[in-house]
Write an enzyme that holds these catalytic residues in place. Structure first.
Site, PDB file in Angstrom:
ATOM      1  N   HIS A 150      31.585 -22.941 -48.871  1.00 43.13           N
ATOM      2  CA  HIS A 150      30.216 -22.460 -48.631  1.00 43.13           C
ATOM      3  C   HIS A 150      29.830 -21.308 -49.557  1.00 43.13           C
ATOM      4  O   HIS A 150      28.707 -20.819 -49.476  1.00 43.13           O
ATOM      5  CB  HIS A 150      30.097 -22.030 -47.170  1.00 43.13           C
ATOM      6  CG  HIS A 150      31.028 -20.901 -46.852  1.00 43.13           C
ATOM      7  ND1 HIS A 150      32.406 -21.067 -46.829  1.00 43.13           N
ATOM      8  CD2 HIS A 150      30.810 -19.602 -46.598  1.00 43.13           C
ATOM      9  CE1 HIS A 150      32.969 -19.902 -46.569  1.00 43.13           C
ATOM     10  NE2 HIS A 150      32.032 -18.995 -46.420  1.00 43.13           N
ATOM     11  N   ASP A 151      30.748 -20.848 -50.395  1.00 37.61           N
ATOM     12  CA  ASP A 151      30.453 -19.750 -51.325  1.00 37.61           C
ATOM     13  C   ASP A 151      30.327 -20.212 -52.773  1.00 37.61           C
ATOM     14  O   ASP A 151      29.981 -19.406 -53.648  1.00 37.61           O
ATOM     15  CB  ASP A 151      31.580 -18.700 -51.294  1.00 37.61           C
ATOM     16  CG  ASP A 151      31.721 -18.000 -49.957  1.00 37.61           C
ATOM     17  OD1 ASP A 151      30.712 -17.876 -49.235  1.00 37.61           O
ATOM     18  OD2 ASP A 151      32.851 -17.580 -49.638  1.00 37.61           O
TER      19      ASP A 151
ATOM     20  N   GLU B  71      42.331 -16.755 -46.866  1.00 39.13           N
ATOM     21  CA  GLU B  71      41.411 -16.668 -48.013  1.00 39.13           C
ATOM     22  C   GLU B  71      41.644 -15.325 -48.694  1.00 39.13           C
ATOM     23  O   GLU B  71      41.579 -14.277 -48.055  1.00 39.13           O
ATOM     24  CB  GLU B  71      39.959 -16.762 -47.552  1.00 39.13           C
ATOM     25  CG  GLU B  71      39.007 -16.883 -48.740  1.00 39.13           C
ATOM     26  CD  GLU B  71      37.726 -16.084 -48.604  1.00 39.13           C
ATOM     27  OE1 GLU B  71      36.761 -16.398 -49.320  1.00 39.13           O
ATOM     28  OE2 GLU B  71      37.686 -15.119 -47.820  1.00 39.13           O
TER      29      GLU B  71
ATOM     30  N   ASP C  94      37.483 -20.267 -38.136  1.00 40.48           N
ATOM     31  CA  ASP C  94      37.375 -19.198 -39.113  1.00 40.48           C
ATOM     32  C   ASP C  94      37.671 -17.888 -38.384  1.00 40.48           C
ATOM     33  O   ASP C  94      37.120 -17.625 -37.316  1.00 40.48           O
ATOM     34  CB  ASP C  94      35.951 -19.172 -39.700  1.00 40.48           C
ATOM     35  CG  ASP C  94      35.949 -18.854 -41.181  1.00 40.48           C
ATOM     36  OD1 ASP C  94      36.556 -17.832 -41.546  1.00 40.48           O
ATOM     37  OD2 ASP C  94      35.337 -19.620 -41.959  1.00 40.48           O
TER      38      ASP C  94
ATOM     39  N   ASP D 162      39.418 -15.181 -43.186  1.00 41.56           N
ATOM     40  CA  ASP D 162      38.475 -14.634 -44.148  1.00 41.56           C
ATOM     41  C   ASP D 162      39.021 -13.363 -44.809  1.00 41.56           C
ATOM     42  O   ASP D 162      39.441 -12.435 -44.101  1.00 41.56           O
ATOM     43  CB  ASP D 162      37.183 -14.304 -43.386  1.00 41.56           C
ATOM     44  CG  ASP D 162      36.004 -14.036 -44.287  1.00 41.56           C
ATOM     45  OD1 ASP D 162      35.551 -14.970 -44.967  1.00 41.56           O
ATOM     46  OD2 ASP D 162      35.525 -12.879 -44.309  1.00 41.56           O
TER      47      ASP D 162
HETATM   48  O1  TEU Z   1      34.160 -14.530 -48.903  1.00 41.62           O
HETATM   49  C1  TEU Z   1      35.011 -13.666 -49.581  1.00 41.62           C
HETATM   50  C2  TEU Z   1      34.615 -13.270 -50.901  1.00 41.62           C
HETATM   51  O2  TEU Z   1      35.408 -12.777 -51.660  1.00 41.62           O
HETATM   52  C3  TEU Z   1      33.215 -13.253 -51.264  1.00 41.62           C
HETATM   53  O3  TEU Z   1      33.119 -12.228 -52.204  1.00 41.62           O
HETATM   54  C4  TEU Z   1      32.763 -14.531 -51.806  1.00 41.62           C
HETATM   55  O4  TEU Z   1      33.624 -15.024 -52.775  1.00 41.62           O
HETATM   56  C5  TEU Z   1      31.415 -14.293 -52.356  1.00 41.62           C
HETATM   57  O5  TEU Z   1      30.705 -15.402 -52.057  1.00 41.62           O
HETATM   58  C6  TEU Z   1      31.446 -13.898 -53.801  1.00 41.62           C
HETATM   59  O6  TEU Z   1      30.350 -14.290 -54.497  1.00 41.62           O
HETATM   60  C7  TEU Z   1      34.288 -14.594 -47.528  1.00 41.62           C
HETATM   61  C8  TEU Z   1      33.387 -15.663 -46.978  1.00 41.62           C
HETATM   62  O7  TEU Z   1      33.818 -16.911 -47.436  1.00 41.62           O
HETATM   63  C9  TEU Z   1      31.971 -15.351 -47.348  1.00 41.62           C
HETATM   64  O8  TEU Z   1      31.077 -16.355 -46.955  1.00 41.62           O
HETATM   65  C10 TEU Z   1      31.610 -14.049 -46.677  1.00 41.62           C
HETATM   66  O9  TEU Z   1      30.335 -13.649 -47.087  1.00 41.62           O
HETATM   67  C11 TEU Z   1      32.614 -12.946 -46.989  1.00 41.62           C
HETATM   68  O10 TEU Z   1      33.970 -13.370 -46.909  1.00 41.62           O
HETATM   69  C12 TEU Z   1      32.460 -11.826 -45.994  1.00 41.62           C
HETATM   70  O11 TEU Z   1      32.891 -12.237 -44.730  1.00 41.62           O
END
Ligand code: TEU
Length: 552
Positions: A323-324, A251, A99, A195
């Protein structure tokens, strides 16, 4: 297909190290734990492992706040342990991608400590500092600006206040990131999951956002910003050029099909594929806490447009979970006992046989479900905790806030991997950092691997089908039954082989008889199904999925 990139027929498995497997009993997953479980991934048949961040971090956002890009957080292990893991992964014929979190660092990263030390710091311009904040809001509630008392200026943080945004306009920042990336590639890693990489170019002057999207004011000034393609092309030149067999996936919340095409056109030398967010936003009105049941026709329109948009040029990723995101079987399937296994397989089938590279998130291959959070104390995620505090402070009913968080909180994805039915699901011998889902006694890897009819073995077959049937990786895509609210159907065709994928996305029987040539299809070779098909044409039982093949 010697000229096609290897990742078109590959499947990626995402590990969230904190919650995968704990080898030292401290209740937090680690590299030793992953190493000990690699054979699970081998048995599933995945080609690539993506590790969520394992770098030293204050863990404000579970490692997405990085304090040192060239080391491993002691909670996860050491660089030696990492090298050993990488060697074990390669020995099993798999690849490993890291990542890469470079839109922001931790506020404890030495670069930021230096930057905040004075207005004259040589690294002041590595971040965004202003006397007056603009109106942008943070993804994790509140303003996107934090006042630094010592120097009397505010710094920008699109995510938590412990995640200051790097200023990519400064060439020194870009060079520092490039050299760090090369350092990991020289160490043997096979690429990066980047990310929010489409956030790194901010509009000059950081203008106020139009306050239309209450959840993230200002996004239009940094989603796919003015210099984004220039920055990614430079990264390609400086870091990737001349290296073989990498996989780089960006992403990209807010990415459009037009931008995705530019990012992934091989002739432009940018990235291999993107994660887009359109489909995971289809069940939300005013942001993620305002969710409602999916209308399958919206999913068809969305996936259909992306399949078509990237048909000639570019490449997409296919995912339900990470994970989100909440667990897909709870979100768009049916996680009650009667339909859980069937619906998990149906959704896996629906997704995997599209054109694109599928990603499996840990536990998805077991049909792991959302979590019955009973109180705010059960949550750990900064996004959920901040939202709760903000909403309750604004006078909302705490129970109603909890009810809106339960189906969507990121913690649904973050409870420990369910390895077996023992006390902490075989995840740890200590006290897990977040409790295991009580249903681990029934839903776990040990049981799934032993049961040939499990979600695990269905995912294994889907992955195998991508490896062995060229139409899955390379075929054309045609959406069928666009207006049917329950049956999702499409064909893939490649060099005289045609596949039909037909899935009943509901708990009631449904008919796929409207599919062109339905009777002939029902007589074709049934390559994969989640049910004993009865000889009734394309009459589908609840959550039934079938994949047919014919050679023309
Ligand atoms: O997430 C990017 C993102 O757009 C976030 O807003 C995510 O979708 C969020 O969970 C919305 O509810 C990435 C990572 O995957 C996330 O875990 C991180 O918290 C974020 O970037 C910041 O690095």
């Amino acid at each position: 297909m010697p000229s096609e990139p290897w990742w078109k027929s590959a499947v990626v498995y995402q590990i969230y190290p904190r919650s995968f497997a704990d080898s030292d009993g401290d209740g937090i997953g680690d590299l030793g734990g992953i190493r000990a479980r690699l054979d699970h991934l081998r048995a599933l048949g995945v080609d690539v492992i993506w590790l969520s961040p394992i770098y030293p971090s204050p863990q404000d956002d579970n490692g997405y706040d990085i304090a040192d890009y060239r080391d491993i957080d002691p909670v996860f292990g050491t660089l030696d342990a990492f090298d050993a893991l990488l060697a074990d992964v390669h020995r099993r014929g798999m690849r490993l991608i890291m990542d890469l979190v470079v839109n922001h660092t931790s506020d404890e990263h030495p670069w930021f400590l230096e930057s905040r030390s004075s207005r004259e710091s040589p690294k002041r311009d590595w971040y965004f500092w202003r006397e007056q904040p603009n109106n942008w809001t943070s993804a994790f509630s509140g303003s996107a600006w934090e006042l630094d008392e010592a120097t009397g200026e505010h710094y920008l943080h699109v995510f938590s206040r412990k995640q200051p945004d790097l200023n990519w306009e400064n060439p020194e920042v870009r060079e520092a990131v490039h050299s760090m990336m090369s350092w990991w590639l020289d160490r043997g890693v096979d690429g990066f999951r980047m990310d929010v990489i489409n956030f790194i170019s901010k509009a000059p002057g950081l203008p106020d956002g139009a306050a239309t999207d209450q959840r993230q004011v200002g996004g239009e000034h940094y989603h796919n910003g003015p210099r984004i393609h220039e920055f990614i092309q430079e990264m390609h030149r400086e870091v990737f050029a001349g290296r073989d067999a990498l996989l780089n996936v960006g992403e990209m919340p807010g990415v459009t099909i037009e931008h995705a095409k530019l990012f992934t056109d091989p002739a432009r030398n940018e990235l291999d594929m993107v994660f887009q967010f359109e489909h995971v936003n289809l069940d939300q009105r005013d942001g993620k806490w305002d969710s409602f049941p999916l209308d399958l026709r919206d999913l068809k329109r969305s996936f259909g447009r992306w399949q078509e948009g990237l048909a000639e040029t570019g490449w997409n990723s296919l995912y339900w979970n990470n994970h989100d995101q909440p667990r897909i079987v709870s979100r768009w399937g049916d996680d009650r006992r009667e339909h859980r296994v069937r619906s998990a397989k149906a959704l896996g089938t629906l997704l995997h046989l599209h054109r694109g590279t599928p990603y499996v998130y840990q536990g998805e291959e077991l049909g792991m479900t959302n979590v019955p959070f009973d109180s705010i104390e059960a949550f750990r995620d900064i996004e959920s905790l901040n939202h709760y505090a903000e909403a309750v402070a604004a006078g909302e009913d705490p129970e109603a806030v909890l009810a809106s968080m339960r189906p969507m909180s990121r913690d649904n994805a973050r409870t420990p991997m369910q390895w077996d039915g023992s006390e902490h699901a075989g995840f740890t011998t200590g006290e897990p950092w977040i409790p295991v889902n009580p249903n681990h006694t029934e839903i776990n890897a040990e049981a799934a691997v032993a049961d040939p009819e499990s979600v695990f073995h269905h995912y294994r077959r889907l992955i195998e089908l991508r490896h062995t049937e060229p139409a899955v990786a390379h075929g054309d895509f045609t959406m069928l039954l666009e207006d049917d609210p329950r049956v999702y159907a499409y064909t893939r065709s490649f060099e005289g082989t045609e596949l039909l994928v037909v899935v009943n996305v509901s708990g009631e029987a449904a008919s796929g008889a409207a599919i062109p040539d339905a009777e002939a299809w029902a007589a074709a070779e049934l390559v994969l199904t989640n049910a004993e098909p009865e000889p009734r044409g394309l009459e589908l039982g609840p959550w039934e999925a079938r994949v047919y093949r014919r050679v023309t």
